[in-house]
Each structure stands twice: as structure tokens, then as C-alpha cells.
Design a protein around this motif. Sequence first.
Motif, short mmCIF file in Angstrom:
data_model
loop_
_atom_site.label_atom_id
_atom_site.label_comp_id
_atom_site.label_asym_id
_atom_site.label_seq_id
_atom_site.Cartn_x
_atom_site.Cartn_y
_atom_site.Cartn_z
N ILE A 1 0.72 -1.04 0.21
CA ILE A 1 0.20 0.25 0.02
C ILE A 1 1.09 1.09 0.00
N THR A 2 2.07 1.08 0.85
CA THR A 2 2.55 2.62 1.13
C THR A 2 3.63 3.09 0.61
N GLY A 3 4.61 1.41 -0.42
CA GLY A 3 5.91 1.65 -0.77
C GLY A 3 6.94 1.25 0.39
N ASN A 4 6.60 1.88 1.67
CA ASN A 4 7.67 1.88 2.39
C ASN A 4 8.50 0.49 2.91
N PRO A 5 9.52 0.29 2.53
CA PRO A 5 10.22 -0.74 2.70
C PRO A 5 10.56 -1.00 4.73
N GLU A 6 9.81 -0.76 5.38
CA GLU A 6 10.67 -0.49 6.89
C GLU A 6 9.13 -1.70 6.42
N TYR A 7 8.16 -1.66 6.76
CA TYR A 7 6.90 -3.02 7.06
C TYR A 7 7.72 -4.37 5.89
N PHE A 8 8.47 -4.09 4.69
CA PHE A 8 8.51 -5.80 4.86
C PHE A 8 9.48 -6.51 5.42
N LYS A 9 10.70 -5.22 5.77
CA LYS A 9 11.67 -5.46 6.87
C LYS A 9 11.23 -6.04 7.60
N GLN A 10 10.10 -5.59 8.75
CA GLN A 10 9.68 -6.38 9.28
C GLN A 10 8.64 -7.79 9.61
N SER A 11 8.35 -7.81 8.83
CA SER A 11 7.73 -9.06 7.59
C SER A 11 8.83 -9.95 7.36
N GLU A 12 9.80 -9.44 6.97
CA GLU A 12 10.99 -10.98 6.87
C GLU A 12 11.86 -11.42 8.04
N ARG A 13 11.70 -10.23 9.48
CA ARG A 13 11.48 -10.27 11.17
C ARG A 13 10.64 -11.40 11.31
N VAL A 14 9.45 -11.57 10.94
CA VAL A 14 8.55 -12.35 11.93
C VAL A 14 8.96 -13.10 11.40
N TRP A 15 9.29 -13.75 9.90
CA TRP A 15 9.01 -14.65 9.44
C TRP A 15 10.55 -15.58 9.67
N ASP A 16 11.17 -14.58 9.95
CA ASP A 16 12.96 -14.98 10.54
C ASP A 16 12.61 -16.38 12.13
N PHE A 17 11.04 -15.05 12.74
CA PHE A 17 10.89 -15.78 14.21
C PHE A 17 9.80 -17.29 13.10
N ILE A 18 9.29 -16.74 12.50
CA ILE A 18 8.81 -18.33 12.13
C ILE A 18 9.32 -19.44 12.12
N GLU A 19 10.76 -19.44 11.66
CA GLU A 19 11.68 -20.08 10.73
C GLU A 19 12.32 -21.08 12.57
N GLN A 20 12.88 -19.83 12.95
CA GLN A 20 13.58 -19.88 14.14
C GLN A 20 12.99 -20.53 15.63
N HIS A 21 11.47 -20.63 15.95
CA HIS A 21 10.84 -20.78 16.54
C HIS A 21 9.60 -21.33 16.70
N MET A 22 8.84 -21.03 15.81
CA MET A 22 7.11 -21.64 15.47
C MET A 22 7.55 -22.94 14.49
N SER A 23 8.12 -22.95 13.91
CA SER A 23 8.24 -24.51 12.90
C SER A 23 8.78 -25.26 13.79
N ASP A 24 8.45 -26.54 13.22
CA ASP A 24 8.18 -27.45 14.21
C ASP A 24 9.69 -28.67 13.32
N ARG A 25 11.14 -28.16 13.88
CA ARG A 25 12.30 -28.86 12.43
C ARG A 25 12.19 -30.75 13.26
N GLN A 26 11.75 -30.84 13.82
CA GLN A 26 11.87 -32.28 14.13
C GLN A 26 10.59 -32.57 13.79
N TYR A 27 9.63 -32.84 14.10
CA TYR A 27 8.36 -33.30 13.61
C TYR A 27 7.73 -33.25 12.03
N GLY A 28 8.10 -31.58 11.91
CA GLY A 28 7.09 -30.89 11.17
C GLY A 28 6.13 -30.01 11.78
#
Length: 395
Positions: free
Chosen positions: A324-351
Motif C-alpha cells: 500500500i505504502t511502498g515503505n520498505p520498513e514494513y517489508f523488513k518487519q515481515s522478513e523479521r516475523v518470518w525469521d522468527f517463524i523459522e527459528q521458533h514456530m516451525s518444528d524442525r523435528q516433527y514438522g
Amino acid sequence: MNLRQRVANEGRSILTWWRKHALRNDGTFYGRVTTDCIPDPNADLGVILATRILWTFSRAIHTGFEASAENRHIIDSMWNMFKSAFWDQTHLGVFWMVDANQQPVQTRKHIYAQSFAMYACAEYYAATGKQEALLYAQLIYECIERYARDSVHGGYFESFSVDWRPMQDQLGISDLAAPKSMNTHLHLLEAYTRLYQVWPNPELRDRLRDLLQVVATRIVNPQTSHFQLFFDADWRPLSDVISYGHDIEGSWLLCEAAEALGDGACIQATRQLAVQMVDATLAEGLDADGGLFNEGHAGRVIDDDKHWWPQAEAAVGLVNAYQITGNPEYFKQSERVWDFIEQHMSDRQYGEWYWLVDRSGNPDKTKWKVEPWKCPYHNTRACLELWQRLAPEGE
């Protein structure tokens, strides 16, 4: 690896997990599966779980993300089960819960459940072209409009008996006796949007516009840009708790509804509101590690657990704000959220994803990977939505 590639990999991993661990060879599904992938074959089967599975695999086909013959077999099997187990042939609409033998055990008609049934029917129709699925979606729509719409104060009443008599029964997530809620109206908006996209009926268009107006002006608090959660019949708020996941989920679903209507002024106003909602969520609900807290009150966090679904919705809501805005800070925050998902939410042992992690990132392994509320809908939808939004131009 860019964000689009990362979400595509995660989405395919989630779909694979559900095919392997949650879906049965007889075309049905398990009502509960533990964190370490042990199913309970005797668990009751919830309609929310059933319709979200149907929606998820139908959406994967319709978007072209994973349009395999195996997924087509899954959605056809789930469609047959939906009709035979959950559909009320006598009074129309869907039952809340059936047992492992597919016999009704909770027959109430909650609009939240009807919304997801409509949503799934519309998506299955989009994926297959089966007119029967569109007919079922239309029948649900007609029941909701006949029995639940409040023609005096606007919006919809929510809880009904099997034969559509009004009840006080709630969803089971709050003891508050509230005749109207944010949660039901948000997902009804989502369902009406999808139905209108595949069936551009003039009356449905009017109802969708009315519902969008209700959510934007009654449910969003104009002072805080947060959703209010529970209401009495004439829209007086009954709670001041903030659900950060619903706020950021609602921000992009409101935009989706406005864009389906195709009204330029409505789209512009809704996008402005969506960015305000995202900003309010970022200011109060996002932790330093990129994870989204669960709940707040009066500008402070009151539940710092991080549930699976708000992370998924945050990733989409932030990309929507960026677009909507073209503001890259929102995209960077989305990448940070996805980093968190990959590091903490996704179960790498059982899926799949854990139900929740605490403030320190420790998962609660006692909670189910599959149960009536733990479905493939939020996290797969986030992957599909981001995969589409971030596609190179011309693809």
C-alpha cells in the motif's frame, strides 16, 4: 534465499505434513494429532478443522501453488465427507462437531462455523468448477441472511440451535455472553468476500458492503485502531482486550473485501485504515525478536505468549502495508516475523508449527498439532498469499 522462496518451501512442507500425518487413507482426517505426530483415531471431528482442510488444499490447487492429482483426490474426498458428516439435510447449514464415526455430537449452528463452511465451498468451487459446491455456499448464505442478520443495528447474531433458533451459546473461547463478536464478523467478511469473487450476486454485494462498513466503523476502535472483541446487540463494547493477531489479520482482509467490491473511494479509505491498524500493532504487539504477542490491554502486553497463527497473519499484514505504502520498513518487519517463524514456530523435528512458544521461544509441546482449532489454514494461507503477492511481474 528471498522471502518468496522461503514461504514456498514452508508451504510445501506444511502441506506434506498434513497429507502424511492428519489425513487418513479412507478420505477422512484425524480429529487430534500430538506434537510428535501420534493420531487419536477416536477423537471427535470439528467442522472448523474439516472446512479449513478443504479450503487449504482447494486453495493450493486454485492458485497453482500445488495443483497435483493427489491434492485433487484429497479435496474430492473431503468434499464427500463434508456433505455426509457435517451437512444438515433437514435444516441446512453445518453441525459443529461429529464423532469419529461421523455422527453428530454438537448440532449447534454457529455463524463462525457457517462462515468457514461457505469459505471452503466457494474455494472448492473455484478449484474444481463443481456447481454443487457453489449451491451449498449459496444455501449457507441464504440461511445466514434469513436467520442471523440484524436488520435493526446491523451485523449478525451468532449462535443458533440445530433448527436455527437463537441461543446464548458461545464459541468456547470466552465466558462472555456477547451476542456479537469481532471474530465471527471478521471471518464472515472473509467468506462473503470469497463467495462474491466467484458469484458476483447484486444482493451479496450489498451485504458485503454493509458488513465491511460494520467491521470498519463498529468493530475497529477509532481512537486506538485496534479491534474491539465483544459487543451487545446494539454494538456497545463489552471488552477492552486487544488481540494483536486479529488486528493485523483484519488489516489485510478488510483490504481484500474492499478490492472485491471494486469501489475506488472504499479501497482508498480501507487501505488507510489498514495501515493504521498495522502501525498500532507494531507499536504495541511486536517483540524485539520479531514475534507477535498474543494479547494486550490499554497499550501494554498482558499475554506475551506467541501463538502460531498471529505470526502467519503478521507476515501477510506487513507485506500488505508495504504494498500500500511502498515503505520498505514494513517489508523488513515481515522478513523479521518470518525469521522468527523459522527459528521458533516451525518444528524442525516433527514438522508443522507449534501451537505456541513462550517469551523465551520455548515451545509448549503438550498442545496438539491437530485439534478442532489447530488447522492448516493460517500458516498455509500465509504461505500462499505471500507466494502470490511476491511473484515477479509477469509470472
